[in-house]
Design a protein around this motif. Structure first.
Motif, PDB file in Angstrom:
ATOM      1  N   ILE A 163       0.838  -1.200   0.000  1.00 59.67           N
ATOM      2  CA  ILE A 163       0.000   0.000   0.000  1.00 59.67           C
ATOM      3  C   ILE A 163       0.874   1.252   0.000  1.00 59.67           C
ATOM      4  O   ILE A 163       0.601   2.235  -0.720  1.00 59.67           O
ATOM      5  N   SER A 231       0.645  -8.239  -4.032  1.00 55.17           N
ATOM      6  CA  SER A 231      -0.319  -7.215  -3.617  1.00 55.17           C
ATOM      7  C   SER A 231      -0.068  -5.900  -4.354  1.00 55.17           C
ATOM      8  O   SER A 231      -1.021  -5.195  -4.726  1.00 55.17           O
ATOM      9  N   LEU A 235      -2.878  -3.919  -6.541  1.00 53.24           N
ATOM     10  CA  LEU A 235      -3.281  -2.543  -6.228  1.00 53.24           C
ATOM     11  C   LEU A 235      -3.072  -1.620  -7.428  1.00 53.24           C
ATOM     12  O   LEU A 235      -3.839  -0.671  -7.632  1.00 53.24           O
ATOM     13  N   LEU A 262      -8.850  -1.514  -1.598  1.00 48.66           N
ATOM     14  CA  LEU A 262      -8.681  -2.882  -1.102  1.00 48.66           C
ATOM     15  C   LEU A 262      -9.844  -3.801  -1.502  1.00 48.66           C
ATOM     16  O   LEU A 262      -9.598  -4.928  -1.948  1.00 48.66           O
TER      17      LEU A 262
END
Length: 362
Positions: A163, A231, A235, A262
């Motif tokens: 993130i 991830s 994203l 998310l």
């Protein structure tokens, strides 16, 4: 003079000279059947020691490429035959790529199923068992606990790092994190085990320390870069228009990430987490170094040695007793158990991804 109605019906040029629908599938299955029959006759005649499933698939696939080209050339012409041949070669490449997986699963099932179906295999440990008998319960419990703790450590760290890289990271820090993640991806598993062992040996001043939590730390070192990379890519696939729409409504950035970014990418993130678990659940070297092995049950991650399935398979094969076949059978059954656990985890990941993925219907 012959009328138009009396003329023979014209052949539909769109369907003339074409093989039936699903002909490729039936030719492939027929080729495999012919190949299986040939290898079965060789086995029954004593020319080969056993039925070769890999050879059957390879020979049948090659036979399929030849058969589909010849039949298509006779019925559809050379141009369509070349097209079907290229399609058949792509299919053959895919099948050949699957052969190692097919071979491993077939060999593991054949050799491990007898011990796998033993009533005591999943209800007992190897405590005080010398020859045949005993079970793998202690190794299953150890694998689930060690891998579960490694997942609890790795997923929050890896997800938060991804993130940061996608939503906030700019400049040298983000480049440094990306560089070290790439380096960690290629770290040998035994190095992770040595790192965990050295870390806890220094912290507790015990050169002979062995416990399950150390194995979780070693596995988390291997899991974190996989979680970060998978991830991060998921994203990045979230359209920027979704973020901009949330910002236009006055939603703060942290809430946009939590409620928009998310949930949109949760299916891919869960798949990446499952891939990271599958990456480490079969590791033997780091667990052998820091978690050790035992024949007894141990439910405490922070105390004493803990057996895991990969180490169980290794020790059963490497440290055979008088009845060596019993040890080998248990090793194959342990490997089969590990495959089943990975398959169940992947199935669970697909269900979770389906439940939590955004619903596109009205």
């Amino acid at each position: 003079m012959t009328s138009v109605l009396d003329a023979a019906p014209l052949t539909n040029s769109l369907t003339a000279g074409k093989l039936p629908r699903r002909s490729s599938l039936w030719i492939l299955l027929g080729s495999w059947a012919v190949s299986a029959a040939i290898f079965a006759m060789l086995y029954l005649s004593g020319s080969v020691d056993g039925f070769n499933i890999v050879g059957t698939v390879v020979f049948g696939t090659v036979l399929y490429c030849v058969a589909i080209y010849v039949l298509s050339r006779l019925v559809e012409g050379s141009r369509k035959a070349k097209d079907r041949l290229m399609t058949a070669l792509v299919t053959a490449a895919f099948i050949i790529a699957l052969l190692p997986l097919i071979s491993i699963i077939y060999t593991t099932v054949v050799n491990g199923l007898p011990a796998f179906l033993t009533p005591t295999f999943f209800t007992e440990s190897q405590r005080n068992v010398v020859g045949a008998g005993g079970g793998v319960l202690h190794a299953i419990v150890g694998t689930l606990m060690v891998t579960g703790m490694a997942t609890l450590i790795s997923v929050p760290i890896g997800l938060l790092a991804s993130i940061y890289l996608v939503e906030y990271g700019r400049g040298r820090l983000a480049k440094a994190i990306t560089f070290f993640v790439d380096v960690m991806t290629g770290i040998p598993s035994i190095v992770a085990g040595l790192f965990a062992f050295a870390l806890f040996a220094l912290l507790f001043d015990d050169p002979g320390i062995r416990f399950g939590f150390g194995g979780s730390i070693a596995l988390s070192v291997l899991m974190i870069p996989v979680v970060v990379r998978s991830s991060e890519e998921m994203l990045k696939l979230v359209p920027n228009e979704l973020r901009e729409a949330a910002f236009a409504l006055g939603v703060p950035k942290w809430l946009t990430i939590l409620k928009v970014v998310l949930p949109t990418s949760i299916a891919g993130i869960v798949t990446g987490v499952m891939l990271s678990i599958a990456r480490v659940i079969g590791e033997t070297a780091p667990l052998l170094i820091i978690a050790g092995f035992t024949s007894s049950m141990n439910y405490d991650l922070f105390g004493e040695r803990m057996m895991t399935l990969p180490v169980f398979v290794y020790t059963q094969y490497a440290n055979q007793g008088a009845d060596s076949q019993a040890y080998i059978d248990r090793a194959w059954a342990g490997a089969l158990t590990l495959i089943v656990i990975v398959m169940l985890l992947n199935g669970l990941a697909r269900l979770i991804a389906h439940w939590f993925s955004p619903k596109l219907g009205r």
